[in-house]
Design an enzyme around this catalytic site. Structure first.
Site, PDB file in Angstrom:
ATOM      1  N   ASN A  11      -8.921   8.119   9.160  1.00  0.00           N
ATOM      2  CA  ASN A  11      -7.700   8.927   9.176  1.00  0.00           C
ATOM      3  C   ASN A  11      -7.914  10.073   8.190  1.00  0.00           C
ATOM      4  O   ASN A  11      -7.871   9.857   6.986  1.00  0.00           O
ATOM      5  CB  ASN A  11      -6.510   8.044   8.767  1.00  0.00           C
ATOM      6  CG  ASN A  11      -5.234   8.834   8.594  1.00  0.00           C
ATOM      7  OD1 ASN A  11      -5.166  10.016   8.940  1.00  0.00           O
ATOM      8  ND2 ASN A  11      -4.211   8.185   8.046  1.00  0.00           N
ATOM      9  N   LYS A  13      -6.004  12.465   7.599  1.00  0.00           N
ATOM     10  CA  LYS A  13      -4.738  12.954   7.007  1.00  0.00           C
ATOM     11  C   LYS A  13      -4.712  14.487   7.048  1.00  0.00           C
ATOM     12  O   LYS A  13      -5.223  15.067   7.999  1.00  0.00           O
ATOM     13  CB  LYS A  13      -4.571  12.376   5.594  1.00  0.00           C
ATOM     14  CG  LYS A  13      -4.719  10.851   5.586  1.00  0.00           C
ATOM     15  CD  LYS A  13      -4.312  10.194   4.298  1.00  0.00           C
ATOM     16  CE  LYS A  13      -4.505   8.690   4.405  1.00  0.00           C
ATOM     17  NZ  LYS A  13      -4.027   7.962   3.251  1.00  0.00           N
ATOM     18  N   HIS A  98       2.396   5.235  10.014  1.00  0.00           N
ATOM     19  CA  HIS A  98       1.671   5.249   8.731  1.00  0.00           C
ATOM     20  C   HIS A  98       2.693   5.328   7.597  1.00  0.00           C
ATOM     21  O   HIS A  98       3.723   5.995   7.729  1.00  0.00           O
ATOM     22  CB  HIS A  98       0.714   6.448   8.685  1.00  0.00           C
ATOM     23  CG  HIS A  98      -0.238   6.357   7.534  1.00  0.00           C
ATOM     24  ND1 HIS A  98       0.142   6.653   6.244  1.00  0.00           N
ATOM     25  CD2 HIS A  98      -1.534   5.968   7.474  1.00  0.00           C
ATOM     26  CE1 HIS A  98      -0.900   6.451   5.442  1.00  0.00           C
ATOM     27  NE2 HIS A  98      -1.925   6.031   6.156  1.00  0.00           N
ATOM     28  N   GLU A 100       2.762   6.983   5.020  1.00  0.00           N
ATOM     29  CA  GLU A 100       3.064   8.354   4.582  1.00  0.00           C
ATOM     30  C   GLU A 100       4.083   8.999   5.506  1.00  0.00           C
ATOM     31  O   GLU A 100       4.903   9.815   5.068  1.00  0.00           O
ATOM     32  CB  GLU A 100       1.755   9.159   4.485  1.00  0.00           C
ATOM     33  CG  GLU A 100       0.935   8.713   3.273  1.00  0.00           C
ATOM     34  CD  GLU A 100      -0.560   8.864   3.396  1.00  0.00           C
ATOM     35  OE1 GLU A 100      -1.028   9.572   4.307  1.00  0.00           O
ATOM     36  OE2 GLU A 100      -1.279   8.238   2.589  1.00  0.00           O
ATOM     37  N   GLU A 168      -1.767  -1.859   5.813  1.00  0.00           N
ATOM     38  CA  GLU A 168      -2.123  -0.965   4.714  1.00  0.00           C
ATOM     39  C   GLU A 168      -1.106  -1.133   3.586  1.00  0.00           C
ATOM     40  O   GLU A 168      -0.012  -0.540   3.645  1.00  0.00           O
ATOM     41  CB  GLU A 168      -2.121   0.496   5.188  1.00  0.00           C
ATOM     42  CG  GLU A 168      -3.102   0.790   6.294  1.00  0.00           C
ATOM     43  CD  GLU A 168      -3.483   2.269   6.334  1.00  0.00           C
ATOM     44  OE1 GLU A 168      -4.681   2.547   6.245  1.00  0.00           O
ATOM     45  OE2 GLU A 168      -2.588   3.129   6.418  1.00  0.00           O
ATOM     46  N   GLY A 174      -5.354   5.232  -1.379  1.00  0.00           N
ATOM     47  CA  GLY A 174      -5.791   6.335  -2.223  1.00  0.00           C
ATOM     48  C   GLY A 174      -5.821   6.019  -3.704  1.00  0.00           C
ATOM     49  O   GLY A 174      -5.929   6.921  -4.534  1.00  0.00           O
ATOM     50  N   SER A 214      -8.044   2.076   0.365  1.00  0.00           N
ATOM     51  CA  SER A 214      -9.194   2.136  -0.551  1.00  0.00           C
ATOM     52  C   SER A 214     -10.416   1.372  -0.045  1.00  0.00           C
ATOM     53  O   SER A 214     -11.159   0.784  -0.843  1.00  0.00           O
ATOM     54  CB  SER A 214      -8.797   1.656  -1.954  1.00  0.00           C
ATOM     55  OG  SER A 214      -7.814   2.516  -2.505  1.00  0.00           O
TER      56      SER A 214
HETATM   57  P1  13P Z   1      -7.547   5.532   1.630  1.00  0.00           P
HETATM   58  O1  13P Z   1      -8.717   4.925   2.358  1.00  0.00           O
HETATM   59  O2  13P Z   1      -7.795   6.927   1.149  1.00  0.00           O
HETATM   60  O3  13P Z   1      -6.993   4.613   0.590  1.00  0.00           O
HETATM   61  O4  13P Z   1      -6.370   5.710   2.741  1.00  0.00           O
HETATM   62  C1  13P Z   1      -6.046   4.636   3.549  1.00  0.00           C
HETATM   63  C2  13P Z   1      -5.130   5.119   4.601  1.00  0.00           C
HETATM   64  O5  13P Z   1      -3.991   5.438   4.360  1.00  0.00           O
HETATM   65  C3  13P Z   1      -5.683   5.220   5.966  1.00  0.00           C
HETATM   66  O6  13P Z   1      -4.672   5.427   6.908  1.00  0.00           O
END
Ligand code: 13P
Length: 253
Positions: A11, A13, A98, A100, A168, A174, A214
């Site tokens: 992803n 983002k 997601h 976010e 997640e 992150g 992560s």
């Molecule tokens: P990270 O791998 O950067 O922690 O992000 C995970 C994520 O949100 C994937 O959708």
């Protein structure tokens, strides 16, 4: 009973300009030059890169997905993108729900549910995301929160072909922090049980359950080795082909 087909999905983002297409060529080269992994591989770039990335990935084993879709097919929704448009641009899947999107755009389980239906109507696989916040984990509510999100976000009619679930934990995204293997195992076992109870042993047992948060080359083998973990949804470490391929390594001999 059919086993889940593992998926390692990146992803990106809100990252990636034209120059990021070089990473797809690099990834394609790495996939072609090494043992074929026992997993599907997907990249979900920003919508601006979708069609060019789909072209660049053509002929490779890399599938392309969207990061979100609107629940309607078309209409007066400035700035939004429909599932049909993602499909038209070359996507075979779309991430919905997601954390976010849930946090930044106030998306409810009902919205996520409707987006998953829209994805299916367009012929896309829905990658449905769930996960607890740190305060929910601290309060001992993780399983309850995840079960509630699954119940509210997954529409009737889910199958192993049209859906992947990604767990997640919000606090692991992150941050460089991950749950312990035992904690991941407990959540994934609960998700598997919930899917089997709702959709039957065959369907519930064959839906791929991804872990995200992560994931890096250094922890992928351990996390991907957890029972009921059938792949990864990767953020930061998917931006560089070599790192992403280092995670895919968990599915090579
Ligand atoms: P990270 O791998 O950067 O922690 O992000 C995970 C994520 O949100 C994937 O959708």
């Amino acid at each position: 009973m059919a086993k889940p087909t593992p998926l390692v999905a990146g992803n990106w983002k809100m990252n990636g300009l034209n120059t990021a297409l070089a990473e797809i060529e690099a990834l394609s080269g790495l996939l072609g030059g090494k043992d074929t992994p026992a997993c599907d591989v997907m990249i979900c770039p920003p919508a601006t890169l979708l069609s060019r990335l789909a072209d660049a990935a053509d002929g490779s084993s890399i599938a392309v997905g969207g990061q979100d879709c609107h629940q309607n097919v078309s209409g007066a929704h400035t700035g939004d993108i429909s599932a049909q448009m993602l499909k038209d641009a070359g996507a075979s899947a779309v991430i919905v729900g997601h954390s976010e999107r849930r946090a930044d755009h106030g998306e409810s389980d009902k919205t996520v549910h409707d987006k998953a239906v829209a994805a299916w109507d367009a012929g896309l696989k829905a990658i449905i995301c769930v996960g607890e916040t740190e305060s929910q984990r601290d309060a001992g509510e993780t399983i309850q929160v995840v079960e509630g999100q699954l119940a509210g976000s997954i529409p009737e009619g889910a199958t192993a072909d049209n859906m992947v679930v990604a767990y997640e934990p919000v606090w692991a995204i992150g941050t460089g922090r991950t749950p312990t293997a035992d904690d991941v195992a407990a959540v994934h076992a609960a998700m598997r049980a919930a899917l089997e109870a709702r959709f039957g042993a065959e369907t519930g047992g064959s839906v791929a359950l991804l872990y995200g948060g992560s994931v890096k080359p250094g922890n992928a083998v351990e996390l991907m080795g957890v029972a009921n973990v059938n792949g990864a949804l990767v953020g930061g470490a998917s931006l560089k082909a070599a790192d992403f391929d280092g995670i895919i390594d968990a599915y090579r001999g």
